[in-house]
Design an enzyme around this catalytic site. Sequence first.
Site, PDB file in Angstrom:
ATOM      1  N   ASP A   1       0.854  -1.243   0.012  1.00 27.56           N
ATOM      2  CA  ASP A   1      -0.143  -0.155   0.011  1.00 27.56           C
ATOM      3  C   ASP A   1       0.789   1.273   0.096  1.00 27.56           C
ATOM      4  OD1 ASP A   1      -2.396   1.396  -0.031  1.00 27.56           O
ATOM      5  OD2 ASP A   1      -2.332   1.444   2.358  1.00 27.56           O
TER       6      ASP A   1
ATOM      7  N   PHE B   1     -12.004  -2.347   5.367  1.00 34.91           N
ATOM      8  CA  PHE B   1     -11.210  -1.501   6.165  1.00 34.91           C
ATOM      9  C   PHE B   1     -10.947  -1.696   7.560  1.00 34.91           C
ATOM     10  CE2 PHE B   1      -9.932   2.658   3.922  1.00 34.91           C
ATOM     11  CZ  PHE B   1      -9.662   2.121   2.624  1.00 34.91           C
TER      12      PHE B   1
ATOM     13  N   GLU C   1      -6.681   5.428  -7.643  1.00 40.55           N
ATOM     14  CA  GLU C   1      -7.804   5.941  -7.004  1.00 40.55           C
ATOM     15  C   GLU C   1      -8.305   7.030  -7.966  1.00 40.55           C
ATOM     16  OE1 GLU C   1      -9.211   7.557  -2.792  1.00 40.55           O
ATOM     17  OE2 GLU C   1      -7.711   5.657  -2.975  1.00 40.55           O
TER      18      GLU C   1
ATOM     19  N   LYS D   1      -9.778   2.463  -8.391  1.00 35.54           N
ATOM     20  CA  LYS D   1     -10.268   2.348  -7.067  1.00 35.54           C
ATOM     21  C   LYS D   1     -11.322   3.307  -6.911  1.00 35.54           C
ATOM     22  CE  LYS D   1      -7.586   2.263  -2.529  1.00 35.54           C
ATOM     23  NZ  LYS D   1      -6.076   2.621  -2.055  1.00 35.54           N
TER      24      LYS D   1
ATOM     25  N   THR E   1     -13.239   0.300  -2.546  1.00 33.34           N
ATOM     26  CA  THR E   1     -12.742   0.560  -1.062  1.00 33.34           C
ATOM     27  C   THR E   1     -13.538   1.114  -0.112  1.00 33.34           C
ATOM     28  OG1 THR E   1     -10.617   1.401  -0.133  1.00 33.34           O
ATOM     29  CG2 THR E   1     -11.895   2.637  -1.974  1.00 33.34           C
TER      30      THR E   1
END
Length: 302
Positions: free
Chosen positions: A17, A174, A92, A128, A152
């Site tokens: 990440d 998450f 993203e 994303k 996400t």
Amino acid sequence: MASTLEQLREFSVVVADTGDLTAIEQFRPQDCTTNPSLILKAAQHSASADLVSDVIEQASRAEESVERILDRLAVRFGVELTRLVPGFVSTEVDAMLSFDRDAMIDKARSLIALYEEQGVIRERILIKLAATWEGIRAAEVLEREGIHCNLTLVFGLEQAVACAQAGALLISPFVGRITDWYKKHEGKDSYPVDEDPGVQSVPRIYAHFKQQGYPTVVMGASFRSAAQVEALAGCDRLTVSPALLGSSTRTRERWFGSSRRVRWRPSGSRTSVKRRSGGRWWKTRWRARSSLKAFAPFTRIT
């Protein structure tokens, strides 16, 4: 003795990440996930100075907007990352678009077009998107076009199921943010890892997906500690920051035992997972038997 990271890779695909190219070279993950904050951080590294300058110079000559420059920067880092990892790179869409389905679709198409201009095929990229209702509907359209999505900000089973039913290739529950919410609302400073609500959310989603036959990949994300990562060994994928990856390179005794198993069993309208032998959660696959409880150990996603 193998390091924790080496052992983890036997049971889950490890995803970095970060946008830090140096960290990717060091840890050699299968995939990489990024977001605007990570790209900003990576852009400030001296090693990225030439890349950033090149993007700004090209955009200036074309008199492009700041938004377009930022898109080009994210894609340029993504292109470099595709040269370092063999699998997916996640890029993203601006979070400001999270409640506008059409804007997310347009932005995703634009990002993919920029990648294709750089010679990167769309099959290497995950767009994303926030898993809002609009984000899920956007993913439904994009997946039909061959633009794969990483949905996400997933916080619960119902939200995860909606993503799977929309055909998303991958979702990111998450873990850390779920834990943060429970800490605040229950007034706790911490949880034992086996009682951590964030950790518990992932096997619930995972088991339900396997039982229902959803092909959507489950990737645990937003970890606050190495203990949370280790507790979810066996999930399809785990995306981990360089700081936590670094802490997992220490050598240690083997922490998986051959007697550990996962069991699926119905619990009201939900799917639950019972942990055994110290709470370690093993990756499982469905075997076609007469009983719905027939799960068996499985060591790696293919």
